[in-house]
Design a protein around this motif. Structure first.
Motif, mmCIF file in Angstrom:
data_model
loop_
_atom_site.group_PDB
_atom_site.id
_atom_site.type_symbol
_atom_site.label_atom_id
_atom_site.label_comp_id
_atom_site.label_asym_id
_atom_site.label_seq_id
_atom_site.Cartn_x
_atom_site.Cartn_y
_atom_site.Cartn_z
ATOM 1 N N PHE A 150 12.343 -20.656 11.244
ATOM 2 C CA PHE A 150 12.400 -20.305 9.948
ATOM 3 C C PHE A 150 11.893 -18.839 9.495
ATOM 4 C CE2 PHE A 150 12.373 -25.171 9.709
ATOM 5 C CZ PHE A 150 13.250 -25.216 8.869
ATOM 6 N N MET A 151 11.175 -18.228 10.113
ATOM 7 C CA MET A 151 10.818 -16.907 9.927
ATOM 8 C C MET A 151 12.230 -16.132 10.374
ATOM 9 S SD MET A 151 8.188 -14.291 11.856
ATOM 10 C CE MET A 151 9.355 -14.063 13.459
ATOM 11 N N LEU B 27 11.743 -19.268 3.768
ATOM 12 C CA LEU B 27 10.321 -18.667 3.366
ATOM 13 C C LEU B 27 9.313 -19.797 3.098
ATOM 14 C CD1 LEU B 27 8.434 -16.442 1.920
ATOM 15 C CD2 LEU B 27 9.657 -16.923 -0.025
ATOM 16 N N SER B 28 9.516 -20.893 2.399
ATOM 17 C CA SER B 28 8.578 -21.713 1.967
ATOM 18 C C SER B 28 7.979 -22.661 3.161
ATOM 19 C CB SER B 28 9.040 -22.836 1.031
ATOM 20 O OG SER B 28 9.358 -22.028 -0.078
ATOM 21 N N PHE C 17 2.168 -8.031 2.193
ATOM 22 C CA PHE C 17 2.538 -7.363 3.584
ATOM 23 C C PHE C 17 1.493 -6.462 4.066
ATOM 24 C CE2 PHE C 17 5.203 -4.619 1.182
ATOM 25 C CZ PHE C 17 4.775 -3.107 1.615
ATOM 26 N N GLY C 18 0.765 -5.973 3.286
ATOM 27 C CA GLY C 18 -0.441 -5.112 3.620
ATOM 28 C C GLY C 18 -1.486 -5.667 4.422
ATOM 29 N N MET C 19 -1.820 -7.101 3.994
ATOM 30 C CA MET C 19 -2.815 -7.887 4.749
ATOM 31 C C MET C 19 -2.143 -8.896 5.560
ATOM 32 S SD MET C 19 -5.794 -6.580 4.217
ATOM 33 C CE MET C 19 -6.810 -8.123 4.496
ATOM 34 N N GLY C 20 -1.033 -9.168 5.100
ATOM 35 C CA GLY C 20 -0.364 -10.610 5.861
ATOM 36 C C GLY C 20 0.950 -10.230 6.350
ATOM 37 N N ALA C 21 2.245 -10.654 5.669
ATOM 38 C CA ALA C 21 3.291 -10.626 6.118
ATOM 39 C C ALA C 21 4.382 -10.585 4.830
ATOM 40 C CB ALA C 21 3.911 -11.780 7.064
ATOM 41 N N THR C 22 5.396 -10.214 5.222
ATOM 42 C CA THR C 22 6.535 -10.010 4.070
ATOM 43 C C THR C 22 7.073 -11.401 3.561
ATOM 44 O OG1 THR C 22 7.795 -8.309 5.261
ATOM 45 C CG2 THR C 22 8.813 -9.319 3.707
ATOM 46 N N PRO C 23 6.657 -12.428 4.222
ATOM 47 C CA PRO C 23 7.065 -13.783 3.489
ATOM 48 C C PRO C 23 5.714 -14.088 2.518
ATOM 49 C CG PRO C 23 7.458 -14.112 5.738
ATOM 50 C CD PRO C 23 7.066 -12.729 5.471
ATOM 51 N N THR C 24 4.346 -13.635 2.782
ATOM 52 C CA THR C 24 3.398 -13.572 1.746
ATOM 53 C C THR C 24 3.558 -12.991 0.579
ATOM 54 O OG1 THR C 24 2.029 -14.157 3.811
ATOM 55 C CG2 THR C 24 0.979 -13.684 1.677
ATOM 56 N N ALA C 25 4.200 -11.633 0.723
ATOM 57 C CA ALA C 25 4.492 -10.600 -0.195
ATOM 58 C C ALA C 25 5.467 -11.109 -1.227
ATOM 59 C CB ALA C 25 5.048 -9.328 0.253
ATOM 60 N N VAL C 26 6.744 -11.799 -0.692
ATOM 61 C CA VAL C 26 7.437 -12.560 -1.459
ATOM 62 C C VAL C 26 7.081 -13.535 -2.443
ATOM 63 C CG1 VAL C 26 9.882 -13.641 -1.783
ATOM 64 C CG2 VAL C 26 9.671 -11.512 -0.225
ATOM 65 N N ALA C 27 6.148 -14.580 -1.731
ATOM 66 C CA ALA C 27 5.445 -15.670 -2.221
ATOM 67 C C ALA C 27 4.722 -15.268 -3.396
ATOM 68 C CB ALA C 27 4.982 -16.376 -1.324
#
Length: 404
Positions: free
Chosen positions: A71-72, A289-290, A351-361
């Motif tokens: 899914f990623m 993403l979800s 995405f600075g602390m986690g990942a691009t999916p987190t940024a979009v969420a």
């Protein structure tokens, strides 16, 4: 005692996590007020439940990691498939400026990590593990560079340490982005477009992921065509990962999936004049993403985070403060001190602390309440998913050569 959940059960539980998160955000006012993404809210409940089972009965639930990876890759493929050259040009100078802002932040993040590790009596390279290797890089980069640090630089347990730091970043990135953007919006009296975007017709050219709860009408034929496009992206990613393994151009598989999407999309657009169905890509991308975030947080092992050494907790705590301060005082100002800049800050924290999916969420949580931000949804997915991984790889190599 480990309990292994297979593919089907993992998918079922991920769906339950998302439904729980949706229920909590709708019913608990402070979750809405602080713009906590639904997958993060539901995922933390699942993680706490897993921690309780482990603490009380010694049960350690594990989930199908291949499903999370799949899914990623679907999510990153959807970014590439939605990035035709016209949309990239629309990002314009803002995309370049934001990339430069993020590049400087990577240098700051690694410098802080190395300096704190040295001050606390640790190997400076451990500061890199608690820096851009895991926080900007995420779990994939943590595993790859952790192996290098273990085998070539003698950092024992670097992979385990990296996975724990990346997990911490994934959670914190989802918790600080929304509240920071909300604070910036209220403090500066900013306003987005009228309406949250959840009702009415989508505007032409609306970027993917912007309105995740929006109804999109797609057909069976469009679904089949879109599945074929995603399969092409994943096949391209697998081939390129195998061909470049061990070479100077080796990149994470998700970067190749995104690159394959860009290539396929623009070849179809400009050579074959084939009209790609953006609404179907948007549906698949948002679903990917979800579910990715749900499985990632469902797999969160809080007992491993609790075992982090004290000095590492100090480094990660300082990194969290640095991230919020940099986004609020540098990213926001450089990007124009307006509503789009505030949404970009939420994405940067993601995405600075986690990942691009987190940024979009994070950005979805803000725009669902305050209104659309086309600029942010054009810029953040491409910078966070593609350009920044290339820059981060160079920065990590430079720091390792200097301090290794």
């Amino acid at each position: 005692m480990a309990i292994q959940f297979g593919t089907y059960y993992t998918l079922i539980l991920a769906a339950i996590v998302l439904l729980v998160g949706k229920f909590l955000v709708r019913r608990i006012r402070w979750l809405r007020e602080f713009n906590i993404p639904e997958p993060v809210a539901g995922g933390l409940v699942a993680a706490l439940l897993s921690w309780g089972l482990n603490a009380a009965f010694g049960i350690r639930p594990t989930f199908d990691s291949s499903l999370q990876t799949a899914f990623m890759l679907v999510f990153f493929s959807s970014i590439g498939l939605s990035a035709n050259f016209a949309k990239l040009r629309e990002g314009g100078m803002g995309l370049i400026v934001f990339l430069l802002v993020v590049v400087v932040f990577i240098l700051v993040q690694d410098s802080v990590g190395v300096a704190l590790a040295s001050a606390l009596g640790l190997d400076p390279l451990i500061g890199l593990i608690a820096g851009s290797i895991t926080l900007v890089g995420g779990h994939g980069t943590a595993g790859a560079w952790g192996t290098v640090l273990e085998n070539e630089h003698g950092i024992r347990g670097a992979v385990t340490l990296g996975i724990a730091c990346a997990t911490f970043g994934l959670v914190i990135g989802g918790l600080i982005g929304g509240p920071l953007a909300k604070w910036l919006i209220q403090r500066n009296n900013l306003h987005g477009p009228q309406g949250s975007g959840d009702t009415g017709a989508l505007e032409a050219g609306t970027p993917n992921f912007e309105f995740p709860h929006k109804t999109r009408l797609i057909t069976a034929d469009a679904t089949i065509e879109t599945l074929a496009l995603f399969a092409g992206c994943l096949a391209f990613a697998q081939i390129m990962t195998e061909l470049t393994a061990g070479t100077a151009v080796q990149l994470p598989t998700f970067v190749w999936a995104l690159g394959g999407g860009v290539l396929i999309r623009n070849v179809l657009d400009y050579i074959f004049n084939f009209e790609v169905f953006d609404r179907a890509i948007d549906v698949f991308g948002n679903a990917g993403l979800s579910i990715y975030l749900a499985i990632a947080l469902l797999s969160l092992k809080l007992w491993e985070l609790a075992g982090l050494a004290g000095p590492l907790v100090i480094i990660l705590g300082v990194q969290t403060i640095i991230m919020a301060a940099y986004a609020g005082f540098v990213t926001f100002r450089v990007m124009g001190r307006n509503y789009d800049a505030a949404v970009l800050c939420a994405g940067h924290c993601g995405f600075g602390m986690g990942a691009t999916p987190t940024a979009v969420a994070n950005m979805q949580a803000i725009t669902n309440q305050y209104g659309a931000s086309h600029k942010a949804f054009l810029i953040v997915p491409m910078v966070g998913a593609f350009f920044i991984d290339l820059v981060n790889a160079v920065a990590i190599q430079v720091f390792i050569k200097f301090f290794g």
